[in-house]
Design an enzyme around this catalytic site. Structure first.
Site, mmCIF file in Angstrom:
data_model
loop_
_atom_site.group_PDB
_atom_site.id
_atom_site.type_symbol
_atom_site.label_atom_id
_atom_site.label_comp_id
_atom_site.label_asym_id
_atom_site.label_seq_id
_atom_site.Cartn_x
_atom_site.Cartn_y
_atom_site.Cartn_z
ATOM 1 C CB SER A 53 73.210 101.206 7.145
ATOM 2 O OG SER A 53 72.728 102.414 6.628
ATOM 3 N NE ARG A 301 69.952 100.453 15.048
ATOM 4 C CZ ARG A 301 69.302 101.158 15.968
ATOM 5 N NH1 ARG A 301 68.059 100.843 16.295
ATOM 6 N NH2 ARG A 301 69.884 102.162 16.568
ATOM 7 C CB THR A 337 75.434 107.630 6.586
ATOM 8 O OG1 THR A 337 74.724 106.401 6.573
ATOM 9 C CG2 THR A 337 76.853 107.408 7.053
ATOM 10 C CB CYS A 490 59.814 90.317 16.882
ATOM 11 S SG CYS A 490 61.522 89.846 17.272
ATOM 12 C CB CYS A 513 66.870 90.526 21.162
ATOM 13 S SG CYS A 513 66.695 92.286 20.922
ATOM 14 C CB CYS A 516 65.467 95.767 15.086
ATOM 15 S SG CYS A 516 63.848 95.208 15.640
ATOM 16 C CB CYS A 519 59.346 94.950 20.724
ATOM 17 S SG CYS A 519 61.030 94.905 21.344
#
Ligand SMILES: Cc1cc2nc3c(=O)[nH]c(=O)nc-3n(C[C@H](O)[C@H](O)[C@H](O)COP(=O)(O)OP(=O)(O)OC[C@H]3O[C@@H](n4cnc5c(N)ncnc54)[C@H](O)[C@@H]3O)c2cc1C
Ligand SMILES: Cc1cc2nc3c(=O)[nH]c(=O)nc-3n(C[C@H](O)[C@H](O)[C@H](O)COP(=O)(O)OP(=O)(O)OC[C@H]3O[C@@H](n4cnc5c(N)ncnc54)[C@H](O)[C@@H]3O)c2cc1C
Ligand code: SF4
Lengths: 545, 249
Positions: A53, A301, A337, A490, A513, A516, A519
């Site tokens: 974040s 993310r 948040t 990606c 990976c 996030c 994809c």
């Protein structure tokens, strides 16, 4: 082969996901009803391990949840002291004047710059003190539905080989059965997706639209550190049709959070969010903050950008969706948040209501949300992101200014999203290739050295968790039409085209990976299905993320 | 027969350690910590010995901060029966750890102490040997195979160029090497059960052990950065490069 029996355990409430939403819900449940048993699972190896974040956070929901958060030592240590918004051109920048008037949603007085991972770790300690059982390292892999009611989730099996067969260390998953199950998986939850489909929860909502955020944490020389400084930018290097911008926050001990968010409704298949993010650092407005420092972490993310119009039905028999799983992010503010926490708290209250009369669906959650500041806030913000989708970056910015100063979010109309993000890409031969400079190893880097800093690890011998529903579509659509956009979007270099000249095929380096979820969102035919790998796998983001 | 297994909480092996800006050590604040991998192997071996009937109880012990409890719980989820936390805010050196372990050995009376061969944070490779010295027990270090037969323990040791077989009278010290076994996962049901297993906390000061550090860390530095590598297209090209550029063959 006979299926080994799974053990199972009963709880009053099962929560999937240990982000701000899940943890706030857990805490609220035990505050309101100390005899309620609450079990929370998190796929990261520890709480916070998968959290990426900004983050500048509003302490509003936290103060409602734990009014004595300061005394309890919450890691909100850097108050925002100064802020700037720049419109960038390739070589220059224009500072937006009177930021608090023109872009009131960007005003951050009273907010704090934090590592959200750290905040989650702290929330987890508070939750455990209240008696919440927290189990990191276990992914919810399957939704349990019986007689059309969600009755819990099952964790994934451990020790299954790449070939799908149990290995010597095989451990079957476990059923966590709950009278109520709260899905707090954050943006694009893999179980949330199944629940939405099963109960058709998106029926009356706009399609969800997403952004991808890519972040780096830097440690810079003390003499350059200006704790509390918040800087945002828009404009270059994105074209007018692409939504996004960069952030840079000075916080903690000589740390800087730098990152870039891009709307996943972008059209140019050649665009690489990772490389856009890298090259913005070369702009003087950012370079001057980072030079002389060293990069210490990296992560990425997706985030939900649909806002109010895209929020699905929130409840179903046996549970509810909370936080970014439902899409409660305030997009123009890029803050989710406080809204995630608030939604978790309201769902907890609704579950306690429902338990009293043993109702299957915690339906009062929806009313509680509609009557809260959370709804007001999203309502006010609802037209800004779709205005960008419709009028482009400049038009959107003008609309946002108008909306803030004249309409004050009370416009009698609501702009809608028409497309899913996977439908917006244009064919490769219709798009211009952007020029991306080679990484210099000092300010800019390549993907692999970046993923290395996310401390990502997956047990090597396990089935590939990124599944192509129809493998042959890759060649005819992804390659022939779009020239493998997954190799560019990606942020972890998972997708590579092998034997490009002779017999192009897709190679999936699933071990890299970072979860996030891009994809799963952006693949042109939504042919890629992100499923949970073995629990504990994925990034291990350190403090600062 | 009782087995004692000391376990250390260290920076997780997946994490790239970062040297503090002032060079005084490695950053551990907010960094993921977990059980030293060699200690997982030690716990696994002890649990297997109990499962085979060669031992009756496995006690795990950690010397460290309050959070080392998590490490002990993991060990109990893997199968250890109970745990002891010797609480200290310091990061004790091997000699201090060995002395603390000696007092616990005297209190608990185990026939076997199984440690990891080294901890991946300081790489000292010393605690097991020092404990053997303090107790005057036999030691089988770098173990890749362990068998308990007729009151003795036979250990295959990994040594340069092969393995060495030793046979020790009990009580004895064993340190685990990588190939000894492949530790099991701590399953969720077992983690839940481990929450209820006994964990005793003893303040280090109560043991009356001299834990004063004997070493001074002068400085800690990151290794020099490696030059970027290249990708070769074929074995022929590799051989060509090794011969003509690297000039190593
Ligand atoms: C780049 C970026 C910048 C942002 N900046 C800000 C900001 O400055 N201020 C702000 O307020 N907000 C910001 N946000 C938004 C904010 O981070 C999110 O809104 C918030 O984290 C959502 O909370 P959540 O609990 O719903 O989901 P998350 O924080 O995503 O947490 C979900 C958790 O559930 C776990 N999980 C998912 N699926 C499973 C499963 N199947 N089984 C077990 N566990 C699972 C995940 O590992 C994760 O830990 C930003 C987001 C991004 C991506
Ligand atoms: C807990 C733990 C304890 C360990 N203890 C020891 C120990 O006591 N003693 C010890 O010696 N080691 C130890 N190791 C290290 C471990 O044994 C090494 O990982 C192993 O020796 C690597 O050998 P490999 O050939 O199996 O590795 P691989 O993964 O097959 O090879 C890795 C190496 O090959 C190179 N490589 C891979 N692919 C290519 C390619 N396509 N082209 C060119 N180069 C390539 C990589 O750069 C790398 O250097 C330990 C590791 C762990 C995690
Ligand atoms: S494979 Fe998918 S989810 Fe994983 S890092 Fe790449 S885009 Fe993200």
């Amino acid at each position: 082969m006979s299926e080994p029996v799974r053990e199972s355990m009963e709880f009053d409430v099962v929560i999937v996901g240990g982000g701000p939403a899940g943890l706030a819900a857990a805490i609220r449940l035990r505050q309101l009803s100390p005899q309620t048993s609450v079990c929370l699972i998190e796929k990261g190896s520890e709480i916070g391990a998968h959290i990426v974040s900004g983050a500048v956070i509003e302490p509003r929901a936290l103060a409602e949840l734990l009014p004595d958060w300061r005394e309890r030592g919450a890691p909100l240590d850097t108050p925002v002291t100064a802020e700037d918004m720049f419109y960038l051109t390739e070589t220059g920048s224009i500072r937006v004047p009177m930021l608090d008037k023109v872009m009131p949603h960007m005003a951050n007085h009273g907010n704090y710059i934090v590592s959200l991972g750290e905040v989650c770790r702290w929330l987890a300690v508070q939750a455990e003190e209240l008696g919440v059982e927290i189990y990191p390292g276990f992914a919810g892999a399957e939704v349990l539905i019986e007689r059309n009611r969600v009755v819990g989730v099952a964790t994934g099996d451990m020790g299954v080989g790449r070939d799908g067969k149990p290995g010597p260390n095989y451990q079957p998953g476990m059923e966590l059965r709950g009278r109520y199950t709260l899905f707090a998986e954050g943006c694009r939850g893999s179980l949330t997706k199944q629940v939405m489909a099963h109960y058709d929860l998106r029926k009356d909502a706009d399609p969800q639209t997403y952004g991808l955020g890519i972040k780096e944490v830097w440690e810079i020389p003390a003499e350059n550190h200006r704790p509390g400084l918040v800087q945002h930018s828009f404009g270059w290097p994105l074209d007018n049709g692409t939504y996004g911008g960069a952030w840079l926050y000075h916080f903690g001990e000589n740390l800087v959070s730098y990152g870039f968010v891009i709307g996943l409704d972008y059209a140019n298949t050649w665009l690489s969010p990772f490389e856009e993010m890298q090259r913005v650092k070369l702009h003087l407005a950012f370079r001057q903050h980072l030079e002389g420092g060293r990069r210490i972490s990296y992560g990425a993310r997706a985030l939900s950008e649909g806002g109010l119009q895209s929020i699905p039905r929130l409840t179903f028999p046996g549970g509810a969706l909370i936080g970014d799983s439902a899409g409660f992010l305030n997009v123009p503010k890029i803050k989710g948040t406080h809204t995630s926490m608030k939604s978790g708290m309201l769902a907890a209250e609704a579950v306690v209501d429902a338990m009293k009369t043993d109702r299957a669906e915690p339906g009062s959650y929806t009313q509680k949300v509609r009557q809260s500041w959370l709804w007001q806030e999203l309502r006010t913000a609802r037209n800004i992101r779709p205005a960008f989708a419709r009028f482009g970056a400049m038009g959107g910015a003008v609309y946002a200014g108008l909306d803030a100063m004249v309409l004050r979010g009370r416009a009698p109309w609501t702009l809608h999203f028409k497309h899913q993000d996977n439908e917006t890409l244009r064919a490769a031969d219709l798009c211009a290739k952007p020029f991306y400079p080679k990484p210099d190893g000092k300010l800019t880097f390549d993907r692999l050295s970046s993923v290395f800093l996310s401390a990502t690890n997956h047990e090597e011998d396990q089935p590939v968790h990124l599944r192509l529903k129809n493998p042959s579509l890759w060649k005819t659509v992804n390659w022939d039409v779009f020239h493998a956009p997954e190799a560019r979007y990606c942020p972890a270099g998972v997708y590579e085209v092998a034997d490009e000249q002779t017999a192009p095929h897709l190679q999936i380096n699933a071990q890299n990976c970072v979860h996030c979820k891009t994809c799963d969102i952006k693949d042109p035919t939504q042919n890629i299905d992100w499923t949970t790998p073995e629990g504990g796998g994925g990034p291990n983001y350190p403090a600062g993320m | 027969m009782k087995i004692l297994v000391p376990v250390k909480r260290v920076v997780d092996y997946n994490i790239k350690p970062r040297v503090k800006a002032d060079g005084s050590g490695v950053e551990t604040a907010g960094v993921k910590m977990s059980m030293n991998p060699f200690d997982e192997i030690a716990v696994e071996e002890a649990v297997r010995l109990r499962e085979k009937g060669a031992a009756s109880e496995v006690v795990v012990v950690s010397i460290g901060v309050q959070q080392a409890q998590d490490t002990l719980r993991t060990a109990m989820a893997m199968g250890a029966d109970r745990a002891i936390l010797v609480l200290t805010d310091e990061s004790p050196e091997p000699l201090a750890v060995a002395k603390v372990l000696k007092t616990l050995v005297e209190k608990e009376g185990p026939s076997l102490v199984v440690l990891g061969k080294q901890a991946i944070d300081d790489d000292m490779n010393a605690t097991g040997q020092m404990l053997a010295g303090l107790l005057g027990w036999g030691q089988g270090t770098f173990a890749s195979k362990v068998d308990v037969v007729d009151g003795r323990v036979n250990v295959s040791r990994e040594i340069d160029g092969g393995t060495e077989q030793v046979s020790l009278a009990l009580p004895a010290i064993i340190t685990a090497d990588l190939r000894l076994n492949e530790p099991r996962y701590a399953s969720l049901p077992n983690i839940m059960k481990a929450k209820k297993k006994p964990l005793e906390t003893i303040p280090a000061a109560d043991l009356g052990v001299d834990m004063t550090p004997r070493l001074t860390v002068v400085s800690v530095a990151e290794p020099a950065e490696r030059k970027a590598g290249i990708k070769v297209g074929s074995a022929t090209e590799l051989v060509e490069k090794l011969r003509n550029e690297a000039k190593v063959i």
